[in-house]
Design a protein around this motif. Structure first.
Motif, short mmCIF file in Angstrom:
data_model
loop_
_atom_site.label_atom_id
_atom_site.label_comp_id
_atom_site.label_asym_id
_atom_site.label_seq_id
_atom_site.Cartn_x
_atom_site.Cartn_y
_atom_site.Cartn_z
N ASN A 153 -53.59 19.13 30.93
CA ASN A 153 -53.55 17.72 30.50
C ASN A 153 -54.80 17.32 29.72
OD1 ASN A 153 -51.11 17.54 31.81
ND2 ASN A 153 -51.93 16.49 33.59
N GLN A 154 -55.93 17.94 30.04
CA GLN A 154 -57.18 17.59 29.36
C GLN A 154 -57.11 17.87 27.85
OE1 GLN A 154 -60.52 20.23 30.25
NE2 GLN A 154 -59.10 21.82 30.88
N VAL A 155 -56.27 18.80 27.47
CA VAL A 155 -56.18 19.20 26.06
C VAL A 155 -55.65 18.07 25.19
CG1 VAL A 155 -55.06 20.83 24.47
CG2 VAL A 155 -55.94 21.64 26.67
N ASP A 156 -54.76 17.25 25.74
CA ASP A 156 -54.14 16.19 24.96
C ASP A 156 -55.15 15.21 24.37
OD1 ASP A 156 -51.60 17.24 25.45
OD2 ASP A 156 -51.37 16.07 27.28
N SER A 157 -56.25 14.97 25.06
CA SER A 157 -57.23 14.00 24.57
C SER A 157 -58.32 14.63 23.71
CB SER A 157 -57.86 13.26 25.75
OG SER A 157 -58.57 14.17 26.56
N MET A 158 -58.29 15.94 23.54
CA MET A 158 -59.31 16.62 22.73
C MET A 158 -59.00 16.44 21.25
SD MET A 158 -59.91 20.07 24.93
CE MET A 158 -60.62 19.96 26.56
N THR A 159 -60.08 16.31 20.45
CA THR A 159 -59.88 16.03 19.03
C THR A 159 -60.55 17.05 18.11
OG1 THR A 159 -61.79 14.56 19.06
CG2 THR A 159 -59.62 13.54 19.40
N THR A 160 -61.35 17.97 18.68
CA THR A 160 -62.03 18.95 17.82
C THR A 160 -61.75 20.36 18.31
OG1 THR A 160 -64.08 19.05 19.13
CG2 THR A 160 -63.93 17.31 17.44
N THR A 161 -61.91 21.31 17.41
CA THR A 161 -61.72 22.71 17.79
C THR A 161 -62.81 23.16 18.75
OG1 THR A 161 -62.85 23.43 15.77
CG2 THR A 161 -60.43 23.37 15.72
N ASP A 162 -64.00 22.59 18.64
CA ASP A 162 -65.07 22.94 19.59
C ASP A 162 -64.70 22.54 21.01
OD1 ASP A 162 -66.67 24.09 17.65
OD2 ASP A 162 -67.83 22.26 17.30
N GLU A 163 -64.10 21.37 21.16
CA GLU A 163 -63.64 20.95 22.50
C GLU A 163 -62.58 21.91 23.01
OE1 GLU A 163 -63.85 16.16 22.88
OE2 GLU A 163 -62.46 16.90 21.36
N ASP B 2 -54.80 23.11 11.96
CA ASP B 2 -53.72 22.27 12.48
C ASP B 2 -54.03 22.01 13.94
OD1 ASP B 2 -51.37 21.26 13.62
OD2 ASP B 2 -50.09 22.40 12.27
N ILE B 3 -54.54 20.81 14.25
CA ILE B 3 -55.00 20.50 15.60
C ILE B 3 -53.85 20.57 16.61
CG2 ILE B 3 -54.81 17.99 15.50
CD1 ILE B 3 -57.81 19.84 16.97
N THR B 4 -52.64 20.23 16.19
CA THR B 4 -51.49 20.30 17.09
C THR B 4 -51.23 21.74 17.51
OG1 THR B 4 -50.55 18.34 16.04
CG2 THR B 4 -49.06 19.69 17.36
N LYS B 5 -51.28 22.65 16.55
CA LYS B 5 -51.09 24.07 16.87
C LYS B 5 -52.25 24.59 17.70
CE LYS B 5 -48.14 25.49 13.06
NZ LYS B 5 -47.99 26.38 11.90
N ALA B 6 -53.46 24.15 17.39
CA ALA B 6 -54.64 24.58 18.13
C ALA B 6 -54.55 24.12 19.59
CB ALA B 6 -55.91 24.05 17.48
N LYS B 7 -54.03 22.91 19.81
CA LYS B 7 -53.85 22.42 21.17
C LYS B 7 -52.83 23.27 21.92
CE LYS B 7 -55.18 17.59 20.55
NZ LYS B 7 -54.75 16.19 20.69
N ALA B 8 -51.74 23.62 21.25
CA ALA B 8 -50.71 24.45 21.88
C ALA B 8 -51.27 25.82 22.26
CB ALA B 8 -49.50 24.60 20.95
N ILE B 9 -52.06 26.39 21.38
CA ILE B 9 -52.68 27.70 21.65
C ILE B 9 -53.65 27.58 22.82
CG2 ILE B 9 -54.31 29.40 20.71
CD1 ILE B 9 -52.95 28.82 17.94
N THR B 10 -54.41 26.50 22.87
CA THR B 10 -55.35 26.29 23.97
C THR B 10 -54.61 26.13 25.29
OG1 THR B 10 -56.96 25.28 22.49
CG2 THR B 10 -57.21 24.82 24.83
N LYS B 11 -53.53 25.39 25.29
CA LYS B 11 -52.74 25.22 26.51
C LYS B 11 -52.19 26.57 26.99
CE LYS B 11 -51.33 20.40 26.19
NZ LYS B 11 -50.21 19.46 26.19
N ASP B 12 -51.71 27.38 26.06
CA ASP B 12 -51.21 28.71 26.43
C ASP B 12 -52.32 29.56 27.03
OD1 ASP B 12 -48.66 28.09 25.59
OD2 ASP B 12 -48.85 29.12 23.65
N ARG B 13 -53.51 29.47 26.47
CA ARG B 13 -54.66 30.23 27.00
C ARG B 13 -55.01 29.77 28.40
NH1 ARG B 13 -59.87 28.88 27.06
NH2 ARG B 13 -59.69 27.31 25.44
N LEU B 14 -55.05 28.45 28.60
CA LEU B 14 -55.36 27.92 29.92
C LEU B 14 -54.29 28.30 30.95
CD1 LEU B 14 -56.65 24.36 28.94
CD2 LEU B 14 -58.02 26.31 29.72
N ARG B 15 -53.04 28.29 30.53
CA ARG B 15 -51.96 28.70 31.45
C ARG B 15 -52.11 30.15 31.86
NH1 ARG B 15 -48.53 25.49 27.58
NH2 ARG B 15 -48.17 23.53 28.67
#
Length: 76
Positions: free
Chosen positions: A58-68, A6-19
């Motif tokens: 903000n960079q996370v919003d434009s990412m489309t793959t789990t590798d990114e 779920d890319i939406t959940k993966a983005k949220a997890i990535t944002k939390d990690r970056l924070r």
């Protein structure tokens, strides 16, 4: 059957990690800001750095793959 990410959940997890990664950097900038104010020196570079750190997610919003997402990091 391949695992679906779920890319939406993966983005949220990535944002939390970056924070979490940027938190100590922002705290250090807060200290520098207070010291600069007390000394009456310019805070513009500190303010700019704090904004750069805030904008990192903000960079996370434009990412489309789990590798990114996995490669996203906070640059000190």
């Amino acid at each position: 059957m391949p695992i679906q990410v779920d890319i939406t959940k993966a983005k949220a997890i990535t944002k939390d990690r970056l924070r979490a990664d940027r938190k100590p950097l922002l705290e250090a900038q807060d200290i520098l800001f207070m010291k600069a104010q007390e000394a009456g020196t310019s805070t513009s570079a500190i303010v700019a750095e704090k904004q750069r750190l805030r904008d990192i997610t903000n960079q996370v919003d434009s990412m489309t793959t789990t590798d990114e997402l996995k490669a996203a990091k906070v640059e000190a």
